[in-house]
Design an enzyme around this catalytic site. Structure first.
Site, PDB file in Angstrom:
ATOM      1  N   ASP A 271       0.840  -1.198   0.000  1.00 55.94           N
ATOM      2  CA  ASP A 271       0.000   0.000   0.000  1.00 55.94           C
ATOM      3  C   ASP A 271       0.875   1.248   0.000  1.00 55.94           C
ATOM      4  O   ASP A 271       1.364   1.674   1.036  1.00 55.94           O
ATOM      5  CB  ASP A 271      -0.921  -0.007   1.228  1.00 55.94           C
ATOM      6  CG  ASP A 271      -1.864   1.202   1.259  1.00 55.94           C
ATOM      7  OD1 ASP A 271      -1.928   1.931   0.246  1.00 55.94           O
ATOM      8  OD2 ASP A 271      -2.536   1.388   2.297  1.00 55.94           O
ATOM      9  N   LYS A 278       1.628   7.947   0.520  1.00 60.25           N
ATOM     10  CA  LYS A 278       1.963   7.994   1.948  1.00 60.25           C
ATOM     11  C   LYS A 278       3.305   8.686   2.155  1.00 60.25           C
ATOM     12  O   LYS A 278       4.124   8.731   1.249  1.00 60.25           O
ATOM     13  CB  LYS A 278       2.066   6.558   2.494  1.00 60.25           C
ATOM     14  CG  LYS A 278       0.740   5.849   2.663  1.00 60.25           C
ATOM     15  CD  LYS A 278       0.957   4.462   3.244  1.00 60.25           C
ATOM     16  CE  LYS A 278      -0.364   3.715   3.398  1.00 60.25           C
ATOM     17  NZ  LYS A 278      -1.282   4.308   4.371  1.00 60.25           N
ATOM     18  N   ASP A 348      -5.831   6.472  -0.684  1.00 56.75           N
ATOM     19  CA  ASP A 348      -5.209   5.667   0.377  1.00 56.75           C
ATOM     20  C   ASP A 348      -6.261   4.929   1.223  1.00 56.75           C
ATOM     21  O   ASP A 348      -5.917   4.113   2.072  1.00 56.75           O
ATOM     22  CB  ASP A 348      -4.333   6.557   1.270  1.00 56.75           C
ATOM     23  CG  ASP A 348      -3.315   5.753   2.075  1.00 56.75           C
ATOM     24  OD1 ASP A 348      -3.162   4.541   1.801  1.00 56.75           O
ATOM     25  OD2 ASP A 348      -2.674   6.328   2.968  1.00 56.75           O
ATOM     26  N   GLU A 350      -8.024   2.528   0.358  1.00 56.98           N
ATOM     27  CA  GLU A 350      -8.233   1.507  -0.678  1.00 56.98           C
ATOM     28  C   GLU A 350      -8.781   0.203  -0.126  1.00 56.98           C
ATOM     29  O   GLU A 350      -9.437  -0.553  -0.837  1.00 56.98           O
ATOM     30  CB  GLU A 350      -6.919   1.257  -1.432  1.00 56.98           C
ATOM     31  CG  GLU A 350      -5.946   0.249  -0.794  1.00 56.98           C
ATOM     32  CD  GLU A 350      -5.425   0.673   0.574  1.00 56.98           C
ATOM     33  OE1 GLU A 350      -5.498   1.877   0.889  1.00 56.98           O
ATOM     34  OE2 GLU A 350      -4.960  -0.199   1.333  1.00 56.98           O
ATOM     35  N   ARG A 352     -11.158  -0.514   2.037  1.00 56.71           N
ATOM     36  CA  ARG A 352     -12.629  -0.627   2.030  1.00 56.71           C
ATOM     37  C   ARG A 352     -13.153  -0.816   0.610  1.00 56.71           C
ATOM     38  O   ARG A 352     -14.202  -1.429   0.408  1.00 56.71           O
ATOM     39  CB  ARG A 352     -13.240   0.599   2.721  1.00 56.71           C
ATOM     40  CG  ARG A 352     -12.951   1.915   2.050  1.00 56.71           C
ATOM     41  CD  ARG A 352     -13.065   3.094   2.990  1.00 56.71           C
ATOM     42  NE  ARG A 352     -11.977   3.122   3.971  1.00 56.71           N
ATOM     43  CZ  ARG A 352     -11.829   4.053   4.904  1.00 56.71           C
ATOM     44  NH1 ARG A 352     -12.673   5.051   4.987  1.00 56.71           N
ATOM     45  NH2 ARG A 352     -10.818   3.993   5.754  1.00 56.71           N
TER      46      ARG A 352
HETATM   47  N1  BES Z   1      -3.288   0.215   5.156  1.00 55.58           N
HETATM   48  C1  BES Z   1      -3.695   1.446   5.700  1.00 55.58           C
HETATM   49  C2  BES Z   1      -3.983   1.380   7.202  1.00 55.58           C
HETATM   50  C3  BES Z   1      -2.823   1.077   8.100  1.00 55.58           C
HETATM   51  C4  BES Z   1      -2.163   2.092   8.751  1.00 55.58           C
HETATM   52  C5  BES Z   1      -2.433  -0.221   8.356  1.00 55.58           C
HETATM   53  C6  BES Z   1      -1.111   1.817   9.600  1.00 55.58           C
HETATM   54  C7  BES Z   1      -1.376  -0.500   9.202  1.00 55.58           C
HETATM   55  C8  BES Z   1      -0.711   0.520   9.834  1.00 55.58           C
HETATM   56  C9  BES Z   1      -4.967   1.942   5.008  1.00 55.58           C
HETATM   57  O1  BES Z   1      -5.093   1.548   3.685  1.00 55.58           O
HETATM   58  C10 BES Z   1      -4.946   3.432   5.024  1.00 55.58           C
HETATM   59  O2  BES Z   1      -4.073   3.981   4.424  1.00 55.58           O
HETATM   60  N2  BES Z   1      -5.906   4.029   5.732  1.00 55.58           N
HETATM   61  C11 BES Z   1      -6.003   5.437   5.829  1.00 55.58           C
HETATM   62  C12 BES Z   1      -7.394   5.838   5.438  1.00 55.58           C
HETATM   63  C13 BES Z   1      -7.601   7.324   5.300  1.00 55.58           C
HETATM   64  C14 BES Z   1      -6.859   7.853   4.100  1.00 55.58           C
HETATM   65  C15 BES Z   1      -9.082   7.587   5.174  1.00 55.58           C
HETATM   66  C16 BES Z   1      -5.719   5.825   7.285  1.00 55.58           C
HETATM   67  O3  BES Z   1      -6.201   5.146   8.188  1.00 55.58           O
HETATM   68  O4  BES Z   1      -4.986   6.780   7.481  1.00 55.58           O
HETATM   69 ZN    ZN Z   2      -4.134  -0.172   3.149  1.00 57.33          ZN
HETATM   70 MN    MN Z   3      -4.161   2.832   2.341  1.00 54.06          MN
END
Ligand code: BES
Ligand code: ZN
Ligand code: MN
Length: 499
Positions: A271, A278, A348, A350, A352
């Site tokens: 990701d 990120k 990001d 993604e 869901r």
């Molecule tokens: N894979 C990440 C969530 C994640 C964060 C997993 C840290 C493990 C450690 C997910 O895809 C993500 O990026 N979520 C974002 C969503 C936001 C952009 C709405 C998040 O939680 O910041």
């Molecule tokens: Zn993710």
């Molecule tokens: Mn993500």
């Protein structure tokens, strides 16, 4: 690692090391530990009297036996306060002890199980917990070390059974091996770097599991996903040269029943965040964004081995979330398999998106109860840290089932709300919903989104973003991927089958 059960007492068994236990609130050794101490001229109780051994939880003291008993060493394991002792703690304590034994090069380890501490532990659960602790605690992941160093490995564990049913302990040991090996399999998949665990490789691993247990498997390729109109899943995968794979594994253990548990896993093998990329720091950790998929495969592996009277379908959407000229743009609108449209406000968010199509597809294939497992949000880490899984649901009864299973496995879950008040978090001006509206209640926002796709089907969402790996070795978890949720899912399925 091989397990052997014996009626011979630990005082006469020859091995590299025997484990005896001690609790914090007792000033003397009990049961077998006392017998060992007597044979050792009370050297252990001397250390207790001098407060060098306190019995604190996870305390490990190693002594050489110098021929006083056939075993070479005694490891005194602290279990903490007796009244606070649970199976979960016993599992962790044996993990710590076994890791220590492994470190010093023990290849044959001996321990005893008895009714010393709590009568409420049945011998099956006790045998299972001890074996799980040892197998999970000594897990290592070193496939890419080319330097040939001698690797310490416990080859054999002898379990001496004193005053309880040997058959019951044996049954627990067999279960413990299956549960823990399956969790270690999930850890292996998650620990692999993204270049060694692409969606294609993950699909191959799934095929191996299916073949081993004679399970039905199908891998949907990009063309089929297009035919099925899985626009959300395809949108996420577009930015990568790695083709997406929808992995579907079926276990039919109750052909006469209409019930089918659907286990759905997030399989983002890397990701990057997509166009809304990120930050650079720790981005490598996003190789583990397929821990939900790995957990589902681990659980399926155990179900295939245990063959319970129940139907289970595993559905995993696997792809990369990358940046390229082909990548999905922020603001794009896509049609999902369910027919609902989604405005992709954040590339990001993604997980869901790929889960929405996987959940709908699991239902389409006949799932009547759903659990999805995903490293979904950073927000769940803010809420619960790294010890507890976030649980979300649309159904109280199903939630209670999952909570009961988590209680058995010792994996902690905590429920967060999905009240209607939060519906505004996924409202879109131009589509049926958005995948992100920038809410600080990020984990709930993710849950609200998924809930739309679960619809009326009883569903539980487990957000494992905080619990899928650890940066420091502790308890049953060596540093790295934890394989969390595997044992809870196995326990859930077994409970459902009545086993
Ligand atoms: N894979 C990440 C969530 C994640 C964060 C997993 C840290 C493990 C450690 C997910 O895809 C993500 O990026 N979520 C974002 C969503 C936001 C952009 C709405 C998040 O939680 O910041
Ligand atoms: Zn993710
Ligand atoms: Mn993500």
């Amino acid at each position: 690692m091989q397990f052997k059960i014996s009626r011979e007492p630990i005082t006469t068994l020859a091995s590299d090391c025997i484990i005896i236990t001690h609790t914090e609130d007792k000033d003397m050794l009990l049961g077998l530990a006392k017998e060992v101490d007597e044979k050792m001229d009370h050297r252990i109780s001397q250390l207790i009297a001098e407060k060098e051994i306190k019995g604190k939880f996870g305390e490990v003291t190693l002594l050489h036996t110098w021929g006083k008993i056939p075993a070479k060493r005694v490891l005194v394991l602290g279990l903490g306060k007796e009244e606070k002792l649970t199976l979960e703690k016993a599992r962790s304590a044996y993990a710590i002890a076994a890791r220590k034994a492994q470190e010093i090069g023990v290849s044959e380890l001996t321990l005893a199980v008895s009714q010393k501490y709590k009568d409420i532990w049945n011998p099956v659960d006790l045998g299972q917990a001890v074996v799980e602790g040892i197998v999970l605690g000594t897990y290592q992941f070193k496939p890419y070390k080319t330097k040939t160093e001698i690797e310490n490995k416990i080859e054999r564990v002898i379990i001496s059974v004193k005053d309880i049913s040997i058959d019951a302990v044996e049954a627990g040991v067999v279960r413990g091996e299956i549960f823990a090996e399956s969790q270690n399999l999930a850890r292996d998949f998650s620990n692999e770097p993204a270049n060694k665990m692409t969606p294609t490789i993950l699909a191959e691993k799934a095929k191996e599991i299916a073949k081993k247990h004679h399970l039905e498997i199908s891998i949907l390729e990009k063309e089929q996903l297009e035919e099925l109109n899985m626009g959300a899943f395809l949108a996420v995968s577009k930015g990568s040269t790695e083709p997406p794979k929808m992995i579907v594994i079926k276990y039919i253990g109750a052909p006469d029943s209409k019930d089918m548990i659907g286990l759905v896993g997030k399989g983002i093998t890397f990701d990057s965040g997509g166009i809304q990329i990120k930050p650079d720091k720790n981005m490598d950790e996003m190789k583990g964004d397929m821990a939900g998929a790995a957990a589902v495969l681990g659980a399926i592996n155990a179900i295939g081995a245990l063959k319970p009277h129940v139907n289970v379908i595993g559905v995993i959407s696997a792809c990369e979330n990358m940046v390229s000229g082909e990548a999905v743009h922020p603001g794009d609108v896509v049609e999902t398999f369910s027919g609902k449209t989604v405005e992709i406000k954040h590339t990001d968010a993604e997980g869901r998106l790929i889960l929405s199509d996987a959940i709908s597809y699991a239902k389409h294939l006949g799932a009547t109860k759903l659990v999805d497992v995903a490293t979904l949000t950073g927000s769940i880490i803010s809420a619960l840290g790294h010890h507890i899984i976030g649980l979300f649901s649309n159904n109280m009864d199903w939630t209670e089932e999952v909570k009961a299973a988590a209680k058995i496995s010792g994996e902690k879950v905590w429920e967060l709300p999905l009240d209607d008040d939060y519906a505004e978090l996924i409202e879109s001006d131009i589509a049926d919903m958005v995948n992100d509206a920038g809410s600080p209640a990020g984990a709930i926002q993710g849950g609200m989104f998924l809930k739309e796709f679960a619809g009326e089907t009883p569903w539980v969402h487990l957000d494992i973003a905080g619990t899928s790996d650890v940066t420091k070795t502790s308890g049953i978890n060596p540093k790295g991927a934890t394989g969390v949720a595997v044992r809870t899912m196995i326990a859930l399925v077994l409970r459902f089958s009545g086993n």
